[in-house]
Design a protein around this motif. Structure first.
Motif, PDB file in Angstrom:
ATOM      1  N   SER A   1       0.816  -1.218   0.000  1.00 20.00           N
ATOM      2  CA  SER A   1       0.000   0.000   0.000  1.00 20.00           C
ATOM      3  C   SER A   1       0.847   1.265   0.000  1.00 20.00           C
ATOM      4  O   SER A   1       0.344   2.352  -0.228  1.00 20.00           O
ATOM      5  CB  SER A   1      -0.939   0.002   1.215  1.00 20.00           C
ATOM      6  OG  SER A   1      -0.186   0.100   2.394  1.00 20.00           O
ATOM      7  N   VAL A   2       2.142   1.126   0.257  1.00 21.01           N
ATOM      8  CA  VAL A   2       3.015   2.312   0.245  1.00 21.01           C
ATOM      9  C   VAL A   2       3.620   2.448  -1.155  1.00 21.01           C
ATOM     10  O   VAL A   2       4.689   1.942  -1.436  1.00 21.01           O
ATOM     11  CB  VAL A   2       4.128   2.193   1.316  1.00 21.01           C
ATOM     12  CG1 VAL A   2       5.028   3.429   1.306  1.00 21.01           C
ATOM     13  CG2 VAL A   2       3.526   2.015   2.691  1.00 21.01           C
ATOM     14  N   ARG A   3       2.905   3.132  -2.027  1.00 19.94           N
ATOM     15  CA  ARG A   3       3.380   3.236  -3.414  1.00 19.94           C
ATOM     16  C   ARG A   3       4.426   4.339  -3.570  1.00 19.94           C
ATOM     17  O   ARG A   3       5.144   4.386  -4.546  1.00 19.94           O
ATOM     18  CB  ARG A   3       2.195   3.532  -4.336  1.00 19.94           C
ATOM     19  CG  ARG A   3       1.194   2.400  -4.318  1.00 19.94           C
ATOM     20  CD  ARG A   3       0.246   2.448  -5.494  1.00 19.94           C
ATOM     21  NE  ARG A   3      -0.759   1.409  -5.326  1.00 19.94           N
ATOM     22  CZ  ARG A   3      -2.002   1.640  -4.943  1.00 19.94           C
ATOM     23  NH1 ARG A   3      -2.406   2.871  -4.706  1.00 19.94           N
ATOM     24  NH2 ARG A   3      -2.851   0.650  -4.798  1.00 19.94           N
ATOM     25  N   GLU A   4       4.460   5.234  -2.600  1.00 17.54           N
ATOM     26  CA  GLU A   4       5.346   6.402  -2.712  1.00 17.54           C
ATOM     27  C   GLU A   4       6.805   6.053  -2.451  1.00 17.54           C
ATOM     28  O   GLU A   4       7.695   6.814  -2.826  1.00 17.54           O
ATOM     29  CB  GLU A   4       4.913   7.493  -1.718  1.00 17.54           C
ATOM     30  CG  GLU A   4       3.623   8.197  -2.069  1.00 17.54           C
ATOM     31  CD  GLU A   4       2.386   7.351  -1.812  1.00 17.54           C
ATOM     32  OE1 GLU A   4       2.526   6.246  -1.218  1.00 17.54           O
ATOM     33  OE2 GLU A   4       1.292   7.774  -2.212  1.00 17.54           O
TER      34      GLU A   4
ATOM     35  N   ALA B   1       4.698  11.269  -0.152  1.00 16.95           N
ATOM     36  CA  ALA B   1       3.872  12.282  -0.823  1.00 16.95           C
ATOM     37  C   ALA B   1       4.381  13.687  -0.508  1.00 16.95           C
ATOM     38  O   ALA B   1       4.499  14.534  -1.391  1.00 16.95           O
ATOM     39  CB  ALA B   1       2.421  12.130  -0.380  1.00 16.95           C
ATOM     40  N   ASP B   2       4.705  13.933   0.756  1.00 15.98           N
ATOM     41  CA  ASP B   2       5.163  15.279   1.151  1.00 15.98           C
ATOM     42  C   ASP B   2       6.502  15.630   0.508  1.00 15.98           C
ATOM     43  O   ASP B   2       6.713  16.763   0.084  1.00 15.98           O
ATOM     44  CB  ASP B   2       5.287  15.378   2.676  1.00 15.98           C
ATOM     45  CG  ASP B   2       3.953  15.693   3.325  1.00 15.98           C
ATOM     46  OD1 ASP B   2       2.937  15.709   2.595  1.00 15.98           O
ATOM     47  OD2 ASP B   2       3.916  15.902   4.545  1.00 15.98           O
ATOM     48  N   LEU B   3       7.406  14.662   0.462  1.00 17.19           N
ATOM     49  CA  LEU B   3       8.713  14.958  -0.138  1.00 17.19           C
ATOM     50  C   LEU B   3       8.574  15.255  -1.622  1.00 17.19           C
ATOM     51  O   LEU B   3       9.317  16.057  -2.181  1.00 17.19           O
ATOM     52  CB  LEU B   3       9.671  13.792   0.078  1.00 17.19           C
ATOM     53  CG  LEU B   3      10.297  13.745   1.469  1.00 17.19           C
ATOM     54  CD1 LEU B   3      11.080  12.463   1.662  1.00 17.19           C
ATOM     55  CD2 LEU B   3      11.211  14.933   1.706  1.00 17.19           C
TER      56      LEU B   3
ATOM     57  N   LEU C   1      18.656  15.922  -2.634  1.00 20.13           N
ATOM     58  CA  LEU C   1      17.372  15.216  -2.674  1.00 20.13           C
ATOM     59  C   LEU C   1      17.361  14.294  -3.889  1.00 20.13           C
ATOM     60  O   LEU C   1      17.600  14.733  -5.020  1.00 20.13           O
ATOM     61  CB  LEU C   1      16.222  16.229  -2.763  1.00 20.13           C
ATOM     62  CG  LEU C   1      14.801  15.660  -2.830  1.00 20.13           C
ATOM     63  CD1 LEU C   1      14.447  14.870  -1.574  1.00 20.13           C
ATOM     64  CD2 LEU C   1      13.780  16.780  -3.027  1.00 20.13           C
ATOM     65  N   ILE C   2      17.094  13.028  -3.650  1.00 16.08           N
ATOM     66  CA  ILE C   2      17.031  12.077  -4.755  1.00 16.08           C
ATOM     67  C   ILE C   2      15.623  12.136  -5.333  1.00 16.08           C
ATOM     68  O   ILE C   2      14.650  12.229  -4.577  1.00 16.08           O
ATOM     69  CB  ILE C   2      17.365  10.646  -4.254  1.00 16.08           C
ATOM     70  CG1 ILE C   2      18.800  10.618  -3.722  1.00 16.08           C
ATOM     71  CG2 ILE C   2      17.175   9.611  -5.363  1.00 16.08           C
ATOM     72  CD1 ILE C   2      19.143   9.377  -2.933  1.00 16.08           C
ATOM     73  N   GLU C   3      15.533  12.116  -6.646  1.00 17.18           N
ATOM     74  CA  GLU C   3      14.212  12.217  -7.302  1.00 17.18           C
ATOM     75  C   GLU C   3      13.242  11.205  -6.707  1.00 17.18           C
ATOM     76  O   GLU C   3      13.587  10.048  -6.504  1.00 17.18           O
ATOM     77  CB  GLU C   3      14.343  11.984  -8.804  1.00 17.18           C
ATOM     78  CG  GLU C   3      14.902  13.183  -9.546  1.00 17.18           C
ATOM     79  CD  GLU C   3      14.042  14.433  -9.412  1.00 17.18           C
ATOM     80  OE1 GLU C   3      12.818  14.315  -9.430  1.00 17.18           O
ATOM     81  OE2 GLU C   3      14.630  15.528  -9.296  1.00 17.18           O
ATOM     82  N   THR C   4      12.015  11.652  -6.437  1.00 18.52           N
ATOM     83  CA  THR C   4      11.050  10.801  -5.730  1.00 18.52           C
ATOM     84  C   THR C   4       9.964  10.254  -6.648  1.00 18.52           C
ATOM     85  O   THR C   4       8.960   9.760  -6.175  1.00 18.52           O
ATOM     86  CB  THR C   4      10.372  11.602  -4.603  1.00 18.52           C
ATOM     87  OG1 THR C   4       9.844  12.788  -5.177  1.00 18.52           O
ATOM     88  CG2 THR C   4      11.343  11.915  -3.506  1.00 18.52           C
ATOM     89  N   ASP C   5      10.185  10.349  -7.968  1.00 17.39           N
ATOM     90  CA  ASP C   5       9.145   9.849  -8.875  1.00 17.39           C
ATOM     91  C   ASP C   5       9.249   8.338  -9.005  1.00 17.39           C
ATOM     92  O   ASP C   5       9.737   7.789  -9.971  1.00 17.39           O
ATOM     93  CB  ASP C   5       9.229  10.513 -10.259  1.00 17.39           C
ATOM     94  CG  ASP C   5      10.620  10.410 -10.855  1.00 17.39           C
ATOM     95  OD1 ASP C   5      11.575  10.226 -10.079  1.00 17.39           O
ATOM     96  OD2 ASP C   5      10.734  10.520 -12.080  1.00 17.39           O
TER      97      ASP C   5
END
Lengths: 239, 274
Positions: B103-106, B165-167, B269-273
């Motif tokens: 459930s943690v897709r982020e 999500a916030d990052l 910051l490492i890309e979070t996509d």
């Protein structure tokens, strides 16, 4: 006459993302107290280059030297205080203008904070004004003052007027020019607008597809380019 | 096996569950309750809700899974070995961490983070409880451990989802702070706090409304089984405090581990996509 040692040098700087070259073998020396604009069509790697200079991103190859010392040898906190970065869209932290300046440099006195506001042409009496009340243009000015609060040697400005109303653009440009006159700051500004580069003056770097195509005085780079890609850029074929 | 003196009151509470009033449904009564499933399916079909199949499968799974668990628990309680208790708790944590990671897709590959956070949060809570209040017996540790692990699972999943999500949404805020020479720890302070708090919202809301909006599960179970209401309440208070600690530890540990994935050693910051 002895040549001035560069303040900032880029040596064979490259960056690759998912096997695509964003920047390819960029080398250039920036001198102290000068103004530079980085121009080029969208996707040329202009903002990516700025991000490598204060190491918000890591180059795949090459080095950045500040005062002759590799950027890698600086603690990131120290490097980024000496090489400030202004984003396209200003982000101010909560609360007041003063809180934002103190976030950047806790040791600033009230007088120093007021002086910074005067430099960016915001009335010093507004020091304790809450940031949500500010217009976008004022926010960008406060972000500029916050950048100056760390007493940087270099200011990297990433299209600082692109999020602003055209009527405010020239006023911000004027403020940046006055900052350059008042301080010995080296300004490296990214712009997609050749006219803005001409207004800022100084030297220019033309990037196309991640490659450094032309360098020299901005008039020369924009109006009298020596390369085919430079001429295409001038004729707006690459915009 | 030695018990703490503090375990005596709880033992007496739990002992009351064997009173004469105890409800002990048999298979026929379970069969009658299946009528409720049939009514639910009929209503949903009448309203043309596309859930009849899910209802039927869900009801069969509920029956099969719970009966299987019932037999398994009976065997485990009879053996009552510390190793077996530990094994069951580890399996519960592994399954919980696996379910939460889906459930943690982020955040990619969140399973090890979830497993570690849930293990530490649950282990410390269960350890303290078994030292102070609960006897280290399968019949106590496994049901309470199940509650702790499932609540920790939800807390960790919510915290990590919020963090990712916030990052992603606050990239400009984080990089604005980094660009001013701040460390990633300073640049993400408010995001980290909010993410950890998100995991705790559920238990905090529960504690604010417990007994007023709804009677909680452990308490309801004991009352249905014939315990005195006040005894059931004492147990529920212990359970609530236990869950609070487990959820607090798990949320904080999960966020503290996961946040490191987003930054390089040079505070980039490492890309979070993902």
């Amino acid at each position: 006459m002895s040549e001035q040692a560069p303040l900032l040098s880029l040596n064979s700087l490259s960056r690759e993302i998912k096997k695509r070259k964003i920047l390819d073998n960029i080398s250039f020396d920036f001198l102290a107290g000068k103004t530079y604009t980085i121009i080029g069509p969208s996707g040329a790697g202009k903002s990516s280059l700025l991000r490598l200079i204060n190491r918000l991103d890591e180059p795949t190859d090459g080095t950045v030297l500040l005062n002759g010392k590799p950027a890698r040898e600086y603690k990131p906190e120290h490097l980024r205080c000496q090489i400030g970065f202004l984003f396209q869209t200003p982000h101010l932290f909560e609360k007041t203008i003063s809180d934002n300046l103190l976030f950047a440099n806790r040791s600033l006195s009230i007088d120093e904070q007021k002086h910074l506001l005067e430099i960016v042409q915001i009335n010093a009496s507004r020091l304790h004004e809450p940031v949500p009340k500010l217009s976008v243009g004022e926010k960008q000015r406060v972000a500029l003052a916050r950048l100056l609060a760390t007493k940087p040697l270099v200011a990297l400005l990433d299209e600082p007027t692109s999020a602003l109303d055209p009527s405010i653009t020239e006023a911000i440009e004027q403020t940046i020019k006055e900052i350059i006159n008042l301080t010995n700051l080296t300004v490296i500004m990214v712009t997609h607008n050749p006219d803005q580069a001409l207004r800022m003056g100084g030297e220019s770097l033309l990037l196309v597809d991640g490659k450094l195509i032309e360098t020299g005085h901005v008039e020369h780079v924009i109006n009298n380019p020596s390369t085919q890609l430079g001429r295409q850029y001038r004729s707006r074929d690459l915009l | 096996m030695s018990y703490s003196v503090l375990s005596t009151p709880l033992l007496s509470i739990l002992a009351t569950t064997t009173s004469d009033k105890m409800v002990s449904p048999n298979l026929t009564q379970v069969g009658y309750s299946a009528l409720l499933v049939l009514i639910s399916i009929a209503i949903s079909r009448f309203w043309k809700l596309p859930v009849a199949k899910d209802m039927a499968i869900g009801s069969v799974r509920t029956f099969a899974q719970l009966v299987a668990v019932g037999y398994a628990l009976k065997i485990i309680f009879d053996i009552d070995s510390a190793w077996l208790i530990a094994l069951v708790l580890i399996i519960m944590t592994l399954v919980g961490a696996h379910a939460a990671s889906g459930s943690v897709r982020e955040i990619r590959k969140s399973f090890p983070i979830l497993f570690l956070a849930m293990s530490i949060g649950s282990l410390i809570t269960i350890g303290l409880m078994s030292l102070l209040v609960i006897p280290f017996q399968a019949s106590y540790i496994i049901p309470l451990g199940g509650m702790i692990i499932s609540n920790s699972m939800n807390a960790a999943a919510l915290s990590l989802t919020r963090l990712g999500a916030d990052l992603s949404q606050q990239k400009l805020a984080v990089e604005s702070a980094l660009a001013l020479g701040k460390t990633w720890q300073v640049a993400t302070r408010s995001i980290v706090r909010e993410s950890a708090r998100t995991g705790m919202i559920s238990i905090l809301n529960f504690m604010k409304t417990v007994g007023i909006v709804a009677l909680p599960g452990a308490m309801t179970g004991m009352i249905l089984a014939g315990a005195e209401p006040l005894d059931a309440v004492y147990l529920q208070i212990i359970v609530a405090y236990m869950l609070l600690m487990a959820v607090t530890l798990t949320s904080i540990i999960a966020v503290a581990i996961a946040i490191r994935r987003f930054f390089t050693s040079y505070h980039q910051l490492i890309e979070t996509d993902n």
